[in-house]
Scaffold this active site. Structure first.
Site, PDB file in Angstrom:
ATOM      1  N   GLU A   1     -77.991  95.615  -7.417  1.00  0.00           N
ATOM      2  CA  GLU A   1     -78.789  96.662  -6.715  1.00  0.00           C
ATOM      3  C   GLU A   1     -80.329  96.455  -6.880  1.00  0.00           C
ATOM      4  O   GLU A   1     -80.929  97.053  -6.077  1.00  0.00           O
ATOM      5  CB  GLU A   1     -78.412  97.977  -7.241  1.00  0.00           C
ATOM      6  CG  GLU A   1     -79.176  98.287  -8.571  1.00  0.00           C
ATOM      7  CD  GLU A   1     -77.927  97.934  -9.769  1.00  0.00           C
ATOM      8  OE1 GLU A   1     -78.510  98.169 -10.875  1.00  0.00           O
ATOM      9  OE2 GLU A   1     -77.178  97.372  -9.341  1.00  0.00           O
TER      10      GLU A   1
ATOM     11  N   HIS B   1     -77.025  99.936 -12.118  1.00  0.00           N
ATOM     12  CA  HIS B   1     -77.438 101.077 -11.880  1.00  0.00           C
ATOM     13  C   HIS B   1     -77.823 101.792 -13.500  1.00  0.00           C
ATOM     14  O   HIS B   1     -77.691 102.779 -13.774  1.00  0.00           O
ATOM     15  CB  HIS B   1     -76.363 101.993 -11.501  1.00  0.00           C
ATOM     16  CG  HIS B   1     -75.956 101.651  -9.982  1.00  0.00           C
ATOM     17  ND1 HIS B   1     -76.961 101.640  -8.903  1.00  0.00           N
ATOM     18  CD2 HIS B   1     -74.849 101.221  -9.603  1.00  0.00           C
ATOM     19  CE1 HIS B   1     -76.201 101.500  -7.903  1.00  0.00           C
ATOM     20  NE2 HIS B   1     -75.081 100.929  -8.160  1.00  0.00           N
TER      21      HIS B   1
ATOM     22  N   ARG C   1     -61.411  97.848  -6.457  1.00  0.00           N
ATOM     23  CA  ARG C   1     -62.267  96.551  -5.871  1.00  0.00           C
ATOM     24  C   ARG C   1     -62.061  95.596  -6.829  1.00  0.00           C
ATOM     25  O   ARG C   1     -61.626  95.687  -7.954  1.00  0.00           O
ATOM     26  CB  ARG C   1     -63.555  96.960  -5.476  1.00  0.00           C
ATOM     27  CG  ARG C   1     -63.790  97.551  -4.363  1.00  0.00           C
ATOM     28  CD  ARG C   1     -65.210  98.249  -4.083  1.00  0.00           C
ATOM     29  NE  ARG C   1     -65.895  99.100  -5.105  1.00  0.00           N
ATOM     30  CZ  ARG C   1     -67.052  99.528  -5.242  1.00  0.00           C
ATOM     31  NH1 ARG C   1     -67.886  99.184  -4.361  1.00  0.00           N
ATOM     32  NH2 ARG C   1     -67.310 100.538  -6.024  1.00  0.00           N
TER      33      ARG C   1
ATOM     34  N   ASP D   1     -75.456 107.102  -8.011  1.00  0.00           N
ATOM     35  CA  ASP D   1     -75.247 106.203  -8.977  1.00  0.00           C
ATOM     36  C   ASP D   1     -76.562 105.966  -9.758  1.00  0.00           C
ATOM     37  O   ASP D   1     -76.720 105.432 -10.887  1.00  0.00           O
ATOM     38  CB  ASP D   1     -74.972 104.945  -8.093  1.00  0.00           C
ATOM     39  CG  ASP D   1     -73.596 104.637  -8.158  1.00  0.00           C
ATOM     40  OD1 ASP D   1     -72.718 104.938  -8.811  1.00  0.00           O
ATOM     41  OD2 ASP D   1     -72.995 104.117  -6.950  1.00  0.00           O
TER      42      ASP D   1
ATOM     43  N   TYR E   1     -72.979  95.252 -10.383  1.00  0.00           N
ATOM     44  CA  TYR E   1     -73.615  96.530 -10.327  1.00  0.00           C
ATOM     45  C   TYR E   1     -73.816  97.125 -11.585  1.00  0.00           C
ATOM     46  O   TYR E   1     -72.968  97.231 -12.345  1.00  0.00           O
ATOM     47  CB  TYR E   1     -73.071  97.780  -9.291  1.00  0.00           C
ATOM     48  CG  TYR E   1     -73.169  97.399  -7.717  1.00  0.00           C
ATOM     49  CD1 TYR E   1     -74.109  97.089  -7.087  1.00  0.00           C
ATOM     50  CD2 TYR E   1     -71.864  97.133  -7.065  1.00  0.00           C
ATOM     51  CE1 TYR E   1     -74.274  96.825  -5.700  1.00  0.00           C
ATOM     52  CE2 TYR E   1     -71.749  96.896  -5.826  1.00  0.00           C
ATOM     53  CZ  TYR E   1     -73.221  96.849  -5.253  1.00  0.00           C
ATOM     54  OH  TYR E   1     -73.093  96.507  -3.693  1.00  0.00           O
TER      55      TYR E   1
ATOM     56  N   LYS F   1     -68.241  97.078 -10.611  1.00  0.00           N
ATOM     57  CA  LYS F   1     -68.947  98.167 -11.289  1.00  0.00           C
ATOM     58  C   LYS F   1     -69.359  97.949 -12.511  1.00  0.00           C
ATOM     59  O   LYS F   1     -69.081  97.052 -13.255  1.00  0.00           O
ATOM     60  CB  LYS F   1     -67.776  99.345 -11.323  1.00  0.00           C
ATOM     61  CG  LYS F   1     -67.440  99.965  -9.868  1.00  0.00           C
ATOM     62  CD  LYS F   1     -68.817 100.477  -9.263  1.00  0.00           C
ATOM     63  CE  LYS F   1     -69.425 101.757  -9.860  1.00  0.00           C
ATOM     64  NZ  LYS F   1     -70.779 101.935  -8.970  1.00  0.00           N
TER      65      LYS F   1
END
Length: 371
Positions: free
Chosen positions: A118, A96, A15, A270, A94, A75
């Site tokens: 998130e 996490h 991605r 995650d 993101y 990510k």
């Protein structure tokens, strides 16, 4: 503002933070975009497509991080990327963090401003930047589970929907949120016997009204989870506590009591995973066997369908990216309480309570950070 888009370097992550259409929109708003060469190749976008949209191309990640005021990724930053961050630089991706102490401490030490997809919220209490990937992961979980149940994959040799005269497989989904609902849609579409377990009676009522008698629901208790998991062919963990580590709802004893060759897919990995036997895996080595049960715990599941996932994510993130670029991060967060909830790291401090609690760190509120 100069916005940087590095190439994703996590294992089998294809991605990209911005597609050319998003770049064009940012340029239209008067911003500059610097894209690392090859960043879009994984989803079929050559550097020329970014140049046509108005971006400049950088030869490597170091140049992107050195020049950009804001980094837009998909990510969480890997260790080599964290080392490139600088104080005051905005990182929008993101994160996490609750399940990744090393990354959290690295971001704290960097002095960067970490805004996590998130934990951004919306007026309905949802998580609009997590939802698209939860939709993808929920649907993928059933595809993956169905494949792993095949005998040559080590599974039971069970067809999810069965055939006339042969019972369908039993799919148990723990969590009735976005990921769980999408998993249920797919499982029912394949005619599996599908059960959703959730602790919210109103949510179970909504699912019952949405899907009718085709879906079976149970209120979440230890006994309910133990009973359903023991009889399941496929268990999907779709539990989410925003920003926090996922609770371990399926114990090792429960896994030990399952059928040999059954499959478990942990979408919550995650955030640390909701099975006691879960540990993170990659697309390069996605599964392992624990207590005779196949586990799939890939931390970037949507990366397997990178093109679909990237467009879905960009549709959700672009308005927030524009706000951060147009206004600067402080004004953008002051103007929008929902975007403000995305602030996880600022000035060497954690600014999200659930993350701080999970990691045993002291937190400062986002409001205090912006004051």
């Amino acid at each position: 503002m100069l916005i940087g888009v590095p190439r994703e370097i996590k294992t089998h992550e294809y991605r990209v933070g911005l597609v050319p259409g998003s770049v064009r929109e940012l340029v239209h708003h008067g911003h500059q975009v610097l894209v690392e060469t090859g960043a879009g190749l994984g989803i079929g976008f050559e550097d020329a497509a970014y140049v046509a949209a108005g971006a400049a191309i950088a030869p490597g990640a170091a140049d992107v991080f050195a020049r950009a005021g804001m980094i837009v990724k998909v990510k969480e930053p890997q260790a080599v990327e964290i080392a490139l961050l600088r104080p005051g630089q905005v990182l929008f991706t993101y994160l996490h963090l609750a399940a990744d102490r090393e990354q959290a401490l690295g971001l704290v030490a960097s002095g960067a401003v970490g805004i996590a997809y998130e934990t951004v919220t919306d007026a309905r209490g949802g998580l609009p930047l997590l939802a698209p990937m939860s939709e993808v992961a929920g649907r993928m979980a059933v595809q993956v589970g169905a494949h792993l149940l095949e005998k040559e994959q080590g599974g039971l040799g069970v067809l999810l929907g069965g055939v006339p005269g042969v019972a369908a497989a039993k799919v148990v989904i723990i969590g009735g949120g976005v990921a769980g609902t999408n998993a249920a849609r797919m499982a029912m579409g394949l005619e599996a016997h599908t059960i959703v377990i959730d602790k919210s009676l109103p949510r179970l009522y909504e699912l019952d009204m949405q899907f009718g008698s085709q879906l079976h629901t149970r209120f979440s208790t230890v006994e309910a989870i133990e009973t359903e998991v023991r009889e399941a062919d496929l268990v999907i963990g779709a539990v989410l506590v925003p920003g926090a580590a996922a609770p371990k709802l399926v114990t090792r004893d429960m896994v030990r009591g399952m059928k040999r060759g059954a499959v478990m897919v942990d979408i919550a990995i995650d955030q640390g995973g909701c099975f006691e036997t879960s540990r993170p895996t990659t697309h390069a080595s996605p599964t392992y066997v624990e207590e005779g049960v196949i586990h799939y715990c890939v931390t970037n599941m949507p990366g397997a369908v990178a093109r679909t996932s990237t467009f879905a994510l960009n549709n959700a993130t672009l308005p927030f990216t524009l706000a951060l670029a147009d206004k600067g991060w402080k004004r953008a967060l002051n103007d929008d309480i929902h975007l403000r909830r995305g602030l996880n790291i600022w000035n060497g401090r954690v600014t999200f309570d659930a993350v701080a609690q999970a990691l045993g760190l002291e937190a400062v509120s986002a409001d205090a950070a912006l004051a």
